[in-house]
Design a protein around this motif. Structure first.
Motif, PDB file in Angstrom:
ATOM      1  N   GLY A 127       1.441  27.685  49.985  1.00  8.23           N
ATOM      2  CA  GLY A 127       1.679  27.592  48.554  1.00  8.23           C
ATOM      3  C   GLY A 127       0.526  28.129  47.739  1.00  8.23           C
ATOM      4  N   HIS A 128      -0.570  28.459  48.418  1.00  7.42           N
ATOM      5  CA  HIS A 128      -1.765  28.957  47.740  1.00  7.42           C
ATOM      6  C   HIS A 128      -2.209  30.298  48.312  1.00  7.42           C
ATOM      7  N   GLY A 129      -1.274  31.036  48.888  1.00  8.11           N
ATOM      8  CA  GLY A 129      -1.602  32.358  49.413  1.00  8.11           C
ATOM      9  C   GLY A 129      -1.797  32.405  50.908  1.00  8.11           C
ATOM     10  N   ALA A 130      -1.105  31.553  51.661  1.00 10.21           N
ATOM     11  CA  ALA A 130      -1.209  31.563  53.119  1.00 10.21           C
ATOM     12  C   ALA A 130      -0.439  32.759  53.689  1.00 10.21           C
ATOM     13  N   GLU A 131      -1.081  33.515  54.575  1.00 13.74           N
ATOM     14  CA  GLU A 131      -0.424  34.681  55.170  1.00 13.74           C
ATOM     15  C   GLU A 131       0.809  34.273  55.973  1.00 13.74           C
ATOM     16  N   LYS A 132       0.701  33.162  56.694  1.00 10.76           N
ATOM     17  CA  LYS A 132       1.837  32.700  57.489  1.00 10.76           C
ATOM     18  C   LYS A 132       2.985  32.230  56.610  1.00 10.76           C
ATOM     19  N   GLY A 133       2.676  31.856  55.360  1.00 11.46           N
ATOM     20  CA  GLY A 133       3.727  31.470  54.427  1.00 11.46           C
ATOM     21  C   GLY A 133       4.577  32.637  53.983  1.00 11.46           C
ATOM     22  N   VAL A 134       4.094  33.861  54.211  1.00 16.43           N
ATOM     23  CA  VAL A 134       4.878  35.071  53.958  1.00 16.43           C
ATOM     24  C   VAL A 134       5.541  35.545  55.248  1.00 16.43           C
ATOM     25  N   ALA A 135       4.798  35.492  56.349  1.00 12.49           N
ATOM     26  CA  ALA A 135       5.298  36.022  57.616  1.00 12.49           C
ATOM     27  C   ALA A 135       6.509  35.247  58.132  1.00 12.49           C
ATOM     28  N   ALA A 136       6.450  33.914  58.077  1.00 11.32           N
ATOM     29  CA  ALA A 136       7.530  33.102  58.657  1.00 11.32           C
ATOM     30  C   ALA A 136       8.872  33.316  57.966  1.00 11.32           C
ATOM     31  N   PRO A 137       8.969  33.158  56.622  1.00 11.71           N
ATOM     32  CA  PRO A 137      10.281  33.329  55.995  1.00 11.71           C
ATOM     33  C   PRO A 137      10.800  34.754  56.059  1.00 11.71           C
ATOM     34  N   GLU A 138       9.887  35.748  55.993  1.00  9.39           N
ATOM     35  CA  GLU A 138      10.350  37.131  56.030  1.00  9.39           C
ATOM     36  C   GLU A 138      10.897  37.507  57.404  1.00  9.39           C
ATOM     37  N   ALA A 139      10.264  37.013  58.456  1.00  9.54           N
ATOM     38  CA  ALA A 139      10.809  37.247  59.797  1.00  9.54           C
ATOM     39  C   ALA A 139      12.162  36.557  59.942  1.00  9.54           C
ATOM     40  N   ALA A 140      12.266  35.360  59.380  1.00 13.85           N
ATOM     41  CA  ALA A 140      13.490  34.577  59.529  1.00 13.85           C
ATOM     42  C   ALA A 140      14.665  35.213  58.804  1.00 13.85           C
ATOM     43  N   ASN A 141      14.470  35.627  57.529  1.00 11.77           N
ATOM     44  CA  ASN A 141      15.645  36.112  56.794  1.00 11.77           C
ATOM     45  C   ASN A 141      16.168  37.441  57.331  1.00 11.77           C
ATOM     46  N   ASN A 142      15.308  38.289  57.899  1.00 17.06           N
ATOM     47  CA  ASN A 142      15.822  39.512  58.507  1.00 17.06           C
ATOM     48  C   ASN A 142      16.413  39.258  59.884  1.00 17.06           C
ATOM     49  N   ALA A 143      15.918  38.239  60.589  1.00 18.39           N
ATOM     50  CA  ALA A 143      16.508  37.893  61.883  1.00 18.39           C
ATOM     51  C   ALA A 143      17.916  37.337  61.721  1.00 18.39           C
ATOM     52  N   THR A 144      18.210  36.741  60.549  1.00 18.57           N
ATOM     53  CA  THR A 144      19.555  36.199  60.337  1.00 18.57           C
ATOM     54  C   THR A 144      20.618  37.294  60.282  1.00 18.57           C
ATOM     55  N   VAL A 145      20.200  38.533  60.029  1.00 18.17           N
ATOM     56  CA  VAL A 145      21.180  39.634  59.994  1.00 18.17           C
ATOM     57  C   VAL A 145      21.865  39.754  61.348  1.00 18.17           C
ATOM     58  N   GLY A 146      21.054  39.853  62.410  1.00 20.95           N
ATOM     59  CA  GLY A 146      21.629  39.913  63.746  1.00 20.95           C
ATOM     60  C   GLY A 146      22.338  38.634  64.113  1.00 20.95           C
ATOM     61  N   GLY A 147      21.737  37.484  63.745  1.00 25.27           N
ATOM     62  CA  GLY A 147      22.358  36.200  64.063  1.00 25.27           C
ATOM     63  C   GLY A 147      23.708  36.030  63.404  1.00 25.27           C
ATOM     64  N   ALA A 148      23.815  36.413  62.124  1.00 24.48           N
ATOM     65  CA  ALA A 148      25.071  36.234  61.401  1.00 24.48           C
ATOM     66  C   ALA A 148      26.180  37.130  61.930  1.00 24.48           C
ATOM     67  N   LEU A 149      25.802  38.250  62.540  1.00 19.87           N
ATOM     68  CA  LEU A 149      26.812  39.164  63.087  1.00 19.87           C
ATOM     69  C   LEU A 149      27.365  38.684  64.425  1.00 19.87           C
ATOM     70  N   ILE A 150      26.671  37.747  65.082  1.00 19.43           N
ATOM     71  CA  ILE A 150      27.130  37.266  66.384  1.00 19.43           C
ATOM     72  C   ILE A 150      28.489  36.581  66.288  1.00 19.43           C
ATOM     73  N   PRO A 151      28.651  35.537  65.433  1.00 15.86           N
ATOM     74  CA  PRO A 151      29.988  34.925  65.338  1.00 15.86           C
ATOM     75  C   PRO A 151      31.024  35.857  64.723  1.00 15.86           C
ATOM     76  N   LEU A 152      30.589  36.808  63.879  1.00 14.98           N
ATOM     77  CA  LEU A 152      31.548  37.746  63.290  1.00 14.98           C
ATOM     78  C   LEU A 152      32.189  38.612  64.364  1.00 14.98           C
ATOM     79  N   LEU A 153      31.362  39.194  65.239  1.00 18.36           N
ATOM     80  CA  LEU A 153      31.891  40.086  66.259  1.00 18.36           C
ATOM     81  C   LEU A 153      32.541  39.329  67.414  1.00 18.36           C
ATOM     82  N   SER A 154      31.977  38.183  67.791  1.00 24.81           N
ATOM     83  CA  SER A 154      32.478  37.460  68.958  1.00 24.81           C
ATOM     84  C   SER A 154      33.711  36.619  68.654  1.00 24.81           C
ATOM     85  N   LEU A 155      33.735  36.005  67.458  1.00 25.16           N
ATOM     86  CA  LEU A 155      34.801  35.060  67.124  1.00 25.16           C
ATOM     87  C   LEU A 155      35.615  35.456  65.912  1.00 25.16           C
ATOM     88  N   GLY A 156      35.148  36.456  65.174  1.00 27.40           N
ATOM     89  CA  GLY A 156      35.836  36.813  63.927  1.00 27.40           C
ATOM     90  C   GLY A 156      35.507  35.869  62.799  1.00 27.40           C
TER      91      GLY A 156
END
Length: 495
Positions: free
Chosen positions: A291-320
């Motif tokens: 909350g005061h400029g931690a580098e990991k406070g940027v790295a963690a959420p940014e890695a997570a929100n782009n990783a959800t792209v692949g994750g969200a496509l898993i149930p779409l392609l596998s289950l519709g």
């Protein structure tokens, strides 16, 4: 195997690479503009894909999805104006770094983390689509409720360490989330006669107000000096070797969290980024730096929100089953080409499936290349006077709020939330718990009530379900630990 070879030929053809680069560039711009985001960007672009082949069409749209998830962090870091809901948590530490003269580092961390998250999410999509989709099916209503409750317990970490302020903010956010049509009974509630509120308080409208408008008011209040005073130059956006070594474990954990939560329909990056940030904070040696400029406070959420792209496509392609609102829009693109997502897609159009599976990974690499070339130019925005930035933020905020539903009512709501956010900043309340509660409100309430309907009113369903019980225990621990930590620090100070 034939489908994979055909897909590789399409991806690395001239038109395939052109679609990847164009989609990524458009996505970054769309993501950086408050009020737009991947869903709206894909919706606007789908009509232009009609003349393309299904493979090229999906490459263009998937790369836009990837680029937009990252693009939201650009405005979040430079202007404290999240372009997407998933970038809201990035603004907390990213903008703090900018104010400390470390905008260059924040942009570099965001870009590197997003690329890592996108690649890992894409690899999960390629390798683990079947098993992980089966795991998501085991989550019942009680399990979903417990997951949402666990997310809410991170309010202490999002409120500057004040559990009381965090809980008050979360309670207010949950109250806002109850506005609209009752998810179970189907009757309107707390709409005060406004038809515009039947669908609830528009989340992005509230988000733009709480973050963008409130920040514009703060900037206007500070005067006409350059917003870049004392912030240092923005040059390269490449991480140094030491930063890669120190931040890669955080990027990896954020990517895993984003991928797993992306698989769960309705969760997505909006929630994954907060949980990933909270997980990184709990494991850090200096959690108070968040909350005061931690580098990991940027790295963690940014890695997570782009990783959800692949994750969200898993149930779409596998289950519709779409794993996010954006993948729900992608269903429309598939239907436009006469295809329907689901298990049958793997046999009906293997080349298309592999184009998506591999395209997600390649689009993450394309995003890194485009971001490296373009971000130093966009970063010059912080050299503008505060008054110009405040005016620009207000202009984009008004346009973004109006573009959501073409309603002047939404602009009024945005201004109202902007004033609220301004007052909260003056009182040293963090708006993050409010945003988190608004994100989780529907998930928590609808699954809580559905679980009780399923069990005929018996609360035992929440402890007999092993998934629910696990997350309830984690929720209790998450609330107790900050209290014990506070008591321990008080004892030390008393000594």
């Amino acid at each position: 195997m034939g489908g994979m070879i055909e897909a590789l030929g399409t991806i690395f053809s001239m038109w395939g690479l052109a679609c990847l680069l164009a989609g990524t560039a458009i996505g970054i711009v769309v993501g950086a503009l408050p009020g737009l985001g991947p869903s709206i960007g894909i919706s606007l672009l789908i009509p232009f894909t009609y003349t393309l082949s299904p493979e090229l069409s999906m490459l263009l749209l998937v790369s836009l999805y990837m680029g937009a998830e990252y693009g939201g962090s650009v405005s979040a870091i430079l202007l404290s104006t999240p372009g997407t809901a998933a970038a809201a948590s990035t603004a907390l530490d990213g903008y703090a770094m900018t104010r400390q003269g470390r905008a260059n580092e924040a942009l570099a961390i965001s870009l590197g983390s997003s690329a890592v998250g996108g690649v890992i999410g894409g690899l999960a999509l390629l390798v683990l689509a079947g098993p992980l989709a089966s795991l998501a099916l085991k989550f019942g209503p009680a399990g979903y409720f417990a997951v949402g409750l666990f997310g809410l317990t991170s309010v202490a970490a999002l409120s500057g360490g004040s559990l009381v302020k965090g809980l008050l903010g979360a309670a207010f956010g949950l109250a806002i989330a109850t506005v609209g049509i009752d998810p179970i009974a189907g009757v309107p509630r707390f709409t005060f006669g406004f038809i515009e509120l039947y669908e609830g308080v528009p989340f992005l409208t509230a988000l733009i107000g709480l973050f963008a408008v409130s920040e514009a008011l703060v900037l206007a209040e500070k005067g006409i000096r350059s917003s870049a005073d004392g912030q240092g130059p923005v040059r390269s956006v490449l991480l140094r070797a030491r930063q890669w070594r120190d931040l890669f474990p955080t990027m990896l954990s954020g990517s895993v969290i984003g991928t797993l939560l992306g698989i769960l329909p309705g969760v997505g990056g909006n929630i994954a980024c907060w949980i990933a940030r909270d997980f990184a904070r709990r494991r850090d040696k200096d959690p108070d730096s968040f909350g005061h400029g931690a580098e990991k406070g940027v790295a963690a959420p940014e890695a997570a929100n782009n990783a959800t792209v692949g994750g969200a496509l898993i149930p779409l392609l596998s289950l519709g089953v779409p794993g996010s609102p954006t993948t729900a829009v992608l269903v429309g693109a598939l239907i436009l080409h006469g295809l329907r997502p689901g298990p049958q897609l793997f046999s009906e159009a293997p080349a298309l499936v592999y184009s998506i599976l591999i395209g997600v990974i390649v689009s993450a690499l394309a995003m890194f290349a485009v971001g490296t070339l373009c971000l130093p130019i966009w970063a010059r925005a912080i050299r503008l006077p505060r008054s110009v930035i405040a005016t620009g933020i207000m202009a984009f905020a008004v346009l973004g709020a109006f573009a959501l539903r073409n309603l002047v009512f939404d602009v009024s709501m945005m201004l109202l939330f902007g004033l609220l956010g301004y007052v909260l900043k003056k009182l040293r309340f963090s708006v993050a718990p409010i945003v988190l509660a608004m994100v989780l409100g529907y998930l928590v309430e609808s699954n809580y009530r559905t679980a009780l309907v399923t069990s005929q009113g018996s609360y035992s369903i929440f402890v007999t379900d092993p998934i629910s019980l696990t997350f309830l225990i984690l929720s209790a621990v998450s609330l107790i630990l900050p209290i014990l930590r506070s008591l321990r620090s008080r004892r030390r100070s008393a000594l």
